[in-house]
Enzyme design. Structure first.
Site, PDB file in Angstrom:
ATOM      1  N   ARG A  96     -13.668  -1.493  -2.194  1.00 19.02           N
ATOM      2  CA  ARG A  96     -13.502  -1.810  -0.773  1.00 19.02           C
ATOM      3  C   ARG A  96     -14.433  -2.929  -0.335  1.00 19.02           C
ATOM      4  NH1 ARG A  96     -12.480   4.515   1.080  1.00 19.02           N
ATOM      5  NH2 ARG A  96     -10.237   4.426   0.659  1.00 19.02           N
ATOM      6  N   TYR A 104      -4.234  -2.614   0.314  1.00 20.90           N
ATOM      7  CA  TYR A 104      -4.694  -1.814  -0.828  1.00 20.90           C
ATOM      8  C   TYR A 104      -6.149  -1.375  -0.698  1.00 20.90           C
ATOM      9  CZ  TYR A 104      -5.964  -6.304  -3.308  1.00 20.90           C
ATOM     10  OH  TYR A 104      -6.450  -7.520  -3.702  1.00 20.90           O
ATOM     11  N   GLU A 105      -6.516  -0.421  -1.542  1.00 21.16           N
ATOM     12  CA  GLU A 105      -7.801   0.278  -1.483  1.00 21.16           C
ATOM     13  C   GLU A 105      -7.996   1.000  -0.151  1.00 21.16           C
ATOM     14  OE1 GLU A 105      -8.822   0.466  -4.256  1.00 21.16           O
ATOM     15  OE2 GLU A 105      -8.057  -1.333  -5.207  1.00 21.16           O
ATOM     16  N   GLY A 106      -6.906   1.493   0.403  1.00 19.97           N
ATOM     17  CA  GLY A 106      -6.949   2.207   1.678  1.00 19.97           C
ATOM     18  C   GLY A 106      -6.548   1.277   2.797  1.00 19.97           C
TER      19      GLY A 106
END
Length: 592
Positions: A294, A434-436
């Site tokens: 992140r 992406y990555e949340g």
């Protein structure tokens, strides 16, 4: 074709004028003097400018191709990856025990910035490998570390993270991939994962997949998830590559951007896997990758915008359109360059002030990670935990916004592929997802991080801002332009947090409906704090007789713009938060 030049001068400013890294008490930092970091960054910039940037358009136009179960990467990618590997760039902050150079994480972060700006899709191959290395380093057994870490550090083998399935993305408790225990202590992993970046390619001898799966009979939901090492090729006792494992690429996703990275559907058919850490504790291990990723994705946000901005500046200076309203500035030509027009200046200043502020914010975050890991500093760990969703969410939102703003400078030419500006916007767009996804980052911030450790870390942040303002209140050159706007924005942020405390308990939707605004507010305040500190550093450099006065004067002018034109957005976001959830939740689902 777009161009790119690593902004090593500003990177050095952040590392030394702002963070003063060589003066810090963190182990290993005393070695990071200006000459050393300058040499490293210059070499990183050179490979970015000369090797990676020319391949950016190649990766975008060629993409990746799946042939007989093997993904062929774009022309030149493999040779460039070999060059990165041979130069030791993939192992910069890896432990010397496993073949790395043991540099601080902040140096890994700084070096990766120009790599991302030059070729975001390419850099993902080593970026994901770095995350897999970190997860195994933190949670793997001694034997697992010995087997996998040297090869991952060197990128002779690459790594992935496998979370998402066709029916579940954020809600990982719904996953169906299963891992059945075997008599020899291994597991048979079966299931399908989607959106797996670098899931299959031709640039390394093996690919080490880190796969989330459920062991039958375990707890329901997320509490029953475990993490497994599932190599593409099994590893022999002597460390050599052995037989092919039961893992394959079913297809490559056709994406909006990052075409040079192979985003794969991965099929696991009774593949041999090895448990990392404890059973049913997979998320704890996976979050080592996720949190690192992140911050890296937050870097992708402004790094993509940096490349777009550089090209927009060149175009604005070259393209002749209209005359300046205050009088002709290019009398020898048929028109003045675009950059004479105030709205073009506004556009470019918004880009520049965000990018430089985000660079400082990201390096500060990496610095906190070093302090947390190298000194076991719980306060630093808590603070970076609070800031991570902001770095990821706010910076990728703004990174995409400013990549498209750079495209706008070109007018119609920005929409034509020949000029290459659309690639920056298309590539930057994925970072918001992406990555949340960024909405999830906002929910994490408000729903979990604010209350973490009894609200200790958010209160520490507010105190940090307050202390900086108080310590510098006598600095008249700093007060009106930097300290007063920062104080006002911080008060807005505190008022929003207080609103959540007073109204979120009785109606949680009041807090969640304002979470995105709060994340954005917090991002502005963080970058405002960075600009106030950079303003102070620039004034001190000028007072100290710095030779490059133009650089520091430009830094001050850019900071003043952010504080005057960008930071006041906190007032709007506070007003939106204080309306609560009623208007947000007013419609029935059927009315949309």
């Amino acid at each position: 074709m777009p161009s790119f030049t690593a902004n090593t001068k500003d990177m050095q400013f952040v590392l030394h004028d702002l963070l003063k890294i060589s003066e810090q008490d963190i182990p290993g930092f005393s070695e990071l003097d200006r000459d050393f970091t300058g040499a490293v960054l210059e070499e990183a910039g050179k490979i970015s400018n000369e090797v990676l940037a020319p391949l950016n358009v190649v990766g975008d136009t060629e993409g990746c191709v799946l042939e007989n179960g093997v993904v062929r990467t774009p022309t030149g990618f493999k040779e460039a990856f070999d060059q990165m590997r041979e130069g030791g760039w993939t192992a910069l902050d890896a432990s010397e025990e496993f073949g790395g150079q043991s540099m601080p994480y902040v140096m890994h972060t700084a070096v990766n910035e120009p790599f991302v700006s030059a070729n975001m899709a390419f850099n993902m191959y080593q970026g994901l490998t770095h995350g897999a290395y970190s997860a195994i380093l933190e949670h793997g057994s001694g034997e697992q570390k010995k087997t996998y870490l040297p090869k991952l550090a060197s990128c002779e083998w690459t790594g992935t993270m496998n979370l998402t399935e066709p029916h579940c993305g954020t809600d990982l408790g719904l996953m169906r991939t299963k891992a059945v225990p075997q008599d020899d202590g291994s597991f048979q992993v079966s299931g399908q994962k989607i959106f797996i970046s670098a899931g299959e390619h031709d640039m390394s001898d093996n690919i080490i997949h880190l796969v989330l799966a459920k062991i039958p009979g375990g707890p329901d939901g997320i509490k029953g998830v475990s993490l497994f090492i599932v190599p593409k090729f099994l590893v022999n006792d002597d460390g050599s590559v052995g037989a092919r494992n039961g893992v394959s690429c079913g297809k490559i996703e056709e994406k909006m951007g990052i075409h040079g990275n192979s985003t794969c559907v991965m099929n696991y058919d009774e593949a041999t896997g090895y448990l990392i850490g404890e059973e049913h504790k997979g998320m704890r291990a996976m979050f080592v990758m996720m949190n690192e990723a992140r911050l890296g994705v937050g870097l992708q946000g402004y790094a993509a915008a940096e490349a777009a901005y550089q090209n927009a500046v060149i175009y604005a200076n070259d393209r002749l359109q209209g005359r300046a309203v205050t009088g002709t500035e290019n009398p020898e030509g048929p028109a003045d360059p675009l950059i004479v027009h105030p709205d073009i200046r506004r556009n470019l200043m918004e880009q520049k002030s965000f990018i430089e502020g985000a660079r400082a914010f990201t390096y500060w975050g990496a610095n906190l990670i070093d302090r947390a890991h190298r000194m076991r500093d719980a306060d630093a760990d808590g603070l970076i935990s609070l800031l991570t969703p902001i770095i990821k969410g706010f910076q990728t939102d703004k990174g995409f916004e400013y990549a498209t703003a750079a495209q706008q400078v070109y007018g119609g030419h920005g929409y034509i592929e020949e000029w290459g500006m659309s690639q920056f916007a298309r590539d930057a767009r994925i970072a918001m997802i992406y990555e949340g996804a960024n909405g999830v980052q906002a929910l994490d911030l408000v729903g979990r991080k604010l209350a973490q450790d009894g609200g200790k870390h958010v209160m520490a942040f507010f105190e940090m801002v307050k202390t900086f303002i108080k310590e510098n209140k006598g600095n008249e050159a700093l007060k009106a332009d930097f300290l007063d706007p920062l104080k006002a924005a911080s008060k807005d942020l505190q008022s929003a947090a207080m609103y959540f405390m007073q109204n979120g308990m009785t109606n949680p939707n009041n807090a969640l409906a304002g979470s995105y605004d709060f994340m954005t507010m917090f991002g502005h305040v963080c970058i405002g704090l960075m600009w106030a500190k950079m303003g102070k550093a620039s004034l001190e450099a000028l007072e100290g007789g710095a030779s490059d006065t133009e650089f520091y004067k430009t830094k001050l002018a850019t900071g003043r713009f952010y504080m005057a034109r960008q930071l006041p957005a906190t007032t709007m976001h506070l007003a939106r938060i204080e309306t609560g959830a009623d208007t947000v939740m007013a419609l029935d689902a059927a009315s949309f």
